[in-house]
Scaffold this active site. Structure first.
Site, PDB file in Angstrom:
ATOM      1  N   LEU A 247      -1.628  11.383   0.297  1.00 59.00           N
ATOM      2  CA  LEU A 247      -0.977  11.934  -0.891  1.00 59.00           C
ATOM      3  C   LEU A 247      -1.930  12.033  -2.081  1.00 59.00           C
ATOM      4  O   LEU A 247      -1.827  12.955  -2.893  1.00 59.00           O
ATOM      5  CB  LEU A 247       0.235  11.064  -1.264  1.00 59.00           C
ATOM      6  CG  LEU A 247       1.285  10.919  -0.161  1.00 59.00           C
ATOM      7  CD1 LEU A 247       2.441  10.048  -0.624  1.00 59.00           C
ATOM      8  CD2 LEU A 247       1.795  12.287   0.258  1.00 59.00           C
TER       9      LEU A 247
ATOM     10  N   ASP B  63     -13.522  -0.054  -5.524  1.00 61.98           N
ATOM     11  CA  ASP B  63     -12.848  -0.744  -4.421  1.00 61.98           C
ATOM     12  C   ASP B  63     -11.852  -1.733  -5.026  1.00 61.98           C
ATOM     13  O   ASP B  63     -12.242  -2.726  -5.638  1.00 61.98           O
ATOM     14  CB  ASP B  63     -13.881  -1.472  -3.556  1.00 61.98           C
ATOM     15  CG  ASP B  63     -13.223  -2.149  -2.352  1.00 61.98           C
ATOM     16  OD1 ASP B  63     -11.975  -2.140  -2.264  1.00 61.98           O
ATOM     17  OD2 ASP B  63     -13.969  -2.679  -1.506  1.00 61.98           O
TER      18      ASP B  63
ATOM     19  N   ASN C  88      -2.290   5.588  -7.092  1.00 55.43           N
ATOM     20  CA  ASN C  88      -1.690   5.941  -5.803  1.00 55.43           C
ATOM     21  C   ASN C  88      -2.150   5.056  -4.647  1.00 55.43           C
ATOM     22  O   ASN C  88      -1.493   4.985  -3.614  1.00 55.43           O
ATOM     23  CB  ASN C  88      -2.072   7.419  -5.537  1.00 55.43           C
ATOM     24  CG  ASN C  88      -1.994   7.809  -4.098  1.00 55.43           C
ATOM     25  OD1 ASN C  88      -0.925   8.108  -3.594  1.00 55.43           O
ATOM     26  ND2 ASN C  88      -3.143   7.803  -3.406  1.00 55.43           N
TER      27      ASN C  88
ATOM     28  N   SER D 123       5.054   4.181  -6.045  1.00 57.21           N
ATOM     29  CA  SER D 123       5.810   3.103  -5.412  1.00 57.21           C
ATOM     30  C   SER D 123       6.464   3.664  -4.153  1.00 57.21           C
ATOM     31  O   SER D 123       5.897   4.532  -3.484  1.00 57.21           O
ATOM     32  CB  SER D 123       6.849   2.572  -6.408  1.00 57.21           C
ATOM     33  OG  SER D 123       7.630   1.558  -5.832  1.00 57.21           O
TER      34      SER D 123
ATOM     35  N   TYR E  35       4.591  -4.857   2.769  1.00 56.88           N
ATOM     36  CA  TYR E  35       4.464  -3.534   2.140  1.00 56.88           C
ATOM     37  C   TYR E  35       5.596  -3.299   1.128  1.00 56.88           C
ATOM     38  O   TYR E  35       5.354  -2.867   0.003  1.00 56.88           O
ATOM     39  CB  TYR E  35       4.456  -2.440   3.204  1.00 56.88           C
ATOM     40  CG  TYR E  35       4.390  -1.040   2.628  1.00 56.88           C
ATOM     41  CD1 TYR E  35       3.234  -0.576   2.004  1.00 56.88           C
ATOM     42  CD2 TYR E  35       5.496  -0.184   2.685  1.00 56.88           C
ATOM     43  CE1 TYR E  35       3.173   0.704   1.456  1.00 56.88           C
ATOM     44  CE2 TYR E  35       5.436   1.095   2.149  1.00 56.88           C
ATOM     45  CZ  TYR E  35       4.276   1.532   1.537  1.00 56.88           C
ATOM     46  OH  TYR E  35       4.222   2.793   0.993  1.00 56.88           O
TER      47      TYR E  35
ATOM     48  N   LYS F  67       5.513  -2.653  -3.050  1.00 57.93           N
ATOM     49  CA  LYS F  67       6.140  -1.519  -3.739  1.00 57.93           C
ATOM     50  C   LYS F  67       7.111  -2.006  -4.821  1.00 57.93           C
ATOM     51  O   LYS F  67       7.280  -1.372  -5.853  1.00 57.93           O
ATOM     52  CB  LYS F  67       6.833  -0.609  -2.721  1.00 57.93           C
ATOM     53  CG  LYS F  67       5.894   0.004  -1.681  1.00 57.93           C
ATOM     54  CD  LYS F  67       4.989   1.086  -2.249  1.00 57.93           C
ATOM     55  CE  LYS F  67       3.592   0.701  -2.541  1.00 57.93           C
ATOM     56  NZ  LYS F  67       2.748   1.769  -3.089  1.00 57.93           N
TER      57      LYS F  67
HETATM   58  N1  LIG Z   1       3.269   8.232   3.304  1.00 60.47           N
HETATM   59  C1  LIG Z   1       4.509   7.850   3.015  1.00 60.47           C
HETATM   60  O1  LIG Z   1       5.467   8.111   3.779  1.00 60.47           O
HETATM   61  C2  LIG Z   1       4.789   7.127   1.728  1.00 60.47           C
HETATM   62  C3  LIG Z   1       6.124   6.869   1.385  1.00 60.47           C
HETATM   63  C4  LIG Z   1       6.382   6.206   0.189  1.00 60.47           C
HETATM   64  C5  LIG Z   1       5.335   5.828  -0.644  1.00 60.47           C
HETATM   65  N2  LIG Z   1       4.052   6.093  -0.268  1.00 60.47           N
HETATM   66  C6  LIG Z   1       2.993   5.673  -1.192  1.00 60.47           C
HETATM   67  O2  LIG Z   1       2.150   6.781  -1.459  1.00 60.47           O
HETATM   68  C7  LIG Z   1       0.819   6.315  -1.757  1.00 60.47           C
HETATM   69  C8  LIG Z   1      -0.185   7.056  -0.918  1.00 60.47           C
HETATM   70  O3  LIG Z   1       0.102   6.755   0.445  1.00 60.47           O
HETATM   71  P1  LIG Z   1      -0.471   7.615   1.650  1.00 60.47           P
HETATM   72  O4  LIG Z   1       0.665   7.784   2.580  1.00 60.47           O
HETATM   73  O5  LIG Z   1      -1.205   8.793   1.148  1.00 60.47           O
HETATM   74  O6  LIG Z   1      -1.469   6.543   2.291  1.00 60.47           O
HETATM   75  P2  LIG Z   1      -2.947   6.699   2.894  1.00 60.47           P
HETATM   76  O7  LIG Z   1      -3.118   8.026   3.548  1.00 60.47           O
HETATM   77  O8  LIG Z   1      -3.164   5.471   3.674  1.00 60.47           O
HETATM   78  O9  LIG Z   1      -3.862   6.701   1.572  1.00 60.47           O
HETATM   79  C9  LIG Z   1      -4.042   5.538   0.833  1.00 60.47           C
HETATM   80  C10 LIG Z   1      -5.162   5.737  -0.157  1.00 60.47           C
HETATM   81  O10 LIG Z   1      -5.367   4.481  -0.840  1.00 60.47           O
HETATM   82  C11 LIG Z   1      -6.755   4.198  -0.780  1.00 60.47           C
HETATM   83  N3  LIG Z   1      -7.053   2.765  -0.831  1.00 60.47           N
HETATM   84  C12 LIG Z   1      -6.585   1.781  -0.042  1.00 60.47           C
HETATM   85  N4  LIG Z   1      -7.201   0.627  -0.334  1.00 60.47           N
HETATM   86  C13 LIG Z   1      -8.068   0.881  -1.337  1.00 60.47           C
HETATM   87  C14 LIG Z   1      -8.999   0.106  -2.040  1.00 60.47           C
HETATM   88  N5  LIG Z   1      -9.198  -1.182  -1.763  1.00 60.47           N
HETATM   89  N6  LIG Z   1      -9.727   0.687  -3.022  1.00 60.47           N
HETATM   90  C15 LIG Z   1      -9.579   1.994  -3.298  1.00 60.47           C
HETATM   91  N7  LIG Z   1      -8.722   2.802  -2.633  1.00 60.47           N
HETATM   92  C16 LIG Z   1      -7.981   2.249  -1.660  1.00 60.47           C
HETATM   93  C17 LIG Z   1      -7.183   4.734   0.572  1.00 60.47           C
HETATM   94  O11 LIG Z   1      -8.605   4.803   0.647  1.00 60.47           O
HETATM   95  P3  LIG Z   1      -9.370   4.466   2.038  1.00 60.47           P
HETATM   96  O12 LIG Z   1      -9.349   5.741   2.818  1.00 60.47           O
HETATM   97  O13 LIG Z   1     -10.722   4.050   1.593  1.00 60.47           O
HETATM   98  O14 LIG Z   1      -8.625   3.367   2.708  1.00 60.47           O
HETATM   99  C18 LIG Z   1      -6.490   6.085   0.530  1.00 60.47           C
HETATM  100  O15 LIG Z   1      -7.210   6.982  -0.270  1.00 60.47           O
HETATM  101  C19 LIG Z   1       0.841   4.806  -1.518  1.00 60.47           C
HETATM  102  O16 LIG Z   1       1.030   4.143  -2.746  1.00 60.47           O
HETATM  103  C20 LIG Z   1       2.055   4.616  -0.636  1.00 60.47           C
HETATM  104  O17 LIG Z   1       2.603   3.333  -0.730  1.00 60.47           O
HETATM  105  C21 LIG Z   1       3.747   6.722   0.881  1.00 60.47           C
END
Ligand SMILES: NC(=O)c1ccc[n+]([C@@H]2O[C@H](COP(=O)([O-])OP(=O)(O)OC[C@H]3O[C@@H](n4cnc5c(N)ncnc54)[C@H](OP(=O)(O)O)[C@@H]3O)[C@@H](O)[C@H]2O)c1
Length: 361
Positions: free
Chosen positions: A42, A93, A120, A174, A217, A221
């Site tokens: 996202l 990081d 995010n 969140s 998780y 959130k």
């Molecule tokens: N996908 C869903 O269905 C969903 C639903 C509700 C809420 N969300 C929320 O939406 C947001 C984005 O989720 P997503 O689905 O896009 O997840 P994702 O594809 O796993 O992306 C997570 C991002 O966070 C970064 N990140 C993690 N640990 C980090 C660190 N230590 N330092 C810097 N960056 C870090 C990751 O970088 P790396 O590649 O380096 O790990 C990646 O860019 C999150 O807050 C998640 O909780 C997602």
């Protein structure tokens, strides 16, 4: 509010925000947008959507843990949007608070404006993993390092508001997962060196307990929502516009989206989730547009709110309960205590720029 299947579906089946709606709402000319966790999922698609909305000479900063993955993301944003403004990768990081300090110091030295900050980044853990700072990693990312970045960049946002007569926006990503989370009894009364909600939840001993990582998780959130509300209650109001703060913060649920957030799950579980996602989930681009909407939609309606399906929704019963309020204030104090030890600038910022908490709307 409690969310049952019907409530979940009502939010999940909301049509994605059309690009035309974002275009009509956004006024991002010349502004700077920073997306934290911008190399995948996202965050990456939010950066691409902002690139479609920020006309040159705007600036978009992709804040990523890996510079290499960040550069790939930058190339993706450039090729998919043709963006001609400034597009930069900044390494940070969140699993290392010293890295956040370097990142924030770099921002201070840069001296640039900051109009939109989308916090995010997140981790969905499957096993306990401690950061260099000694906390379980997903907890640190969500509840310690994300507040760290936001608080350190707040002066730049307030300066931007004053110098450019604008209303900068902070979006904390969140999830509706927060509806299923509570902070349980074992945490409140934990004695000893791990006393405190974050120190207890972040400890190896707590995480070794049955079900602790499974529940983690949703708790992260929930902590996102608490931080957003605690900050919203303390943001200074603009003397010229009554109760409207000079920076707006909210928390957003993007809906269930197809990304790699479940990548650490065992293969059969991942396959099941992917199957379900194909039926009901948003694409990453669609989900990202809810993030962008939280940053550019009507500030008066969205400020201090938890947003799901693109509209303000009530937070969980636990957040709104008396116990939740105490947890929120106790977390705020503990975040400052932890951050004060690694980065004294955080405490100066809180003293200089934030007010005593107001009652949350
Ligand atoms: N996908 C869903 O269905 C969903 C639903 C509700 C809420 N969300 C929320 O939406 C947001 C984005 O989720 P997503 O689905 O896009 O997840 P994702 O594809 O796993 O992306 C997570 C991002 O966070 C970064 N990140 C993690 N640990 C980090 C660190 N230590 N330092 C810097 N960056 C870090 C990751 O970088 P790396 O590649 O380096 O790990 C990646 O860019 C999150 O807050 C998640 O909780 C997602």
């Amino acid at each position: 509010m409690k969310v049952g299947l019907a409530g979940w579906w009502q939010t999940q089946s909301t049509p994605a925000i059309p690009r035309a709606t974002l275009n009509a709402a956004a006024d991002l000319g010349g502004k700077t947008v920073l997306v934290l966790g911008a190399n995948a999922g996202l965050g990456l698609e939010a950066a691409a959507n902002f690139a479609r909305l920020v006309p040159a000479p705007g600036r978009i900063i992709l804040a990523c843990r890996s510079a290499e993955r960040g550069e790939k993301a930058l190339a993706h944003v450039k090729t998919t949007t043709g963006y001609e403004g400034k597009l930069e990768v900044w390494q940070v990081d969140l699993c290392e608070l010293a890295s956040v300090v370097r990142f924030a110091d770099r921002f201070d030295a840069d001296g640039g404006r900051l109009d939109v900050l989308v916090a995010n980044a997140a981790i969905m853990p499957q096993v306990y993993h401690a950061t260099k700072d000694g906390f379980e990693e997903s907890l640190q990312v969500a509840a310690i390092a994300t507040p760290h970045v936001i608080l350190r960049l707040l002066p730049a946002m307030l300066r931007t508001a004053a110098e450019h007569k604008t209303l900068p926006r902070i979006v904390v990503v969140s999830s509706d997962g927060h509806y299923w989370a509570q902070i349980d009894e074992r945490v409140w009364d934990a004695p000893g060196p791990d006393a405190g909600i974050l120190r207890t939840l972040g400890s190896a001993a707590y995480c070794a307990q049955k079900g602790a990582i499974f529940a983690r998780y949703s708790i992260t959130k929930l902590l996102n929502v608490f931080f957003m509300r605690a900050l919203a209650a303390r943001l200074p109001a603009d003397p010229g516009s009554g109760p409207v703060p000079r920076v707006v913060v909210n928390a957003v649920h993007p809906g269930m989206c197809i990304t790699d957030i479940f990548a650490k799950f065992p293969l059969p579980v991942r396959a099941l989730i992917r199957g379900a996602q194909r039926l009901v989930a948003y694409t990453a681009d669609e989900g990202a547009r809810f993030l962008v909407w939280a940053a550019v939609g009507d500030a008066a309606a969205l400020r201090g709110q938890y947003i799901g399906g693109g509209r303000p929704q009530e937070s969980s019963d636990f957040v709104l309960s008396e116990r939740g309020q105490r947890a929120q204030e106790s977390l705020w104090a503990e975040v400052l205590d932890i951050l004060g030890d690694v980065d004294p600038k955080v405490l100066s910022i809180v003293r200089e720029y934030l007010e005593e908490p107001k009652q949350h709307a």
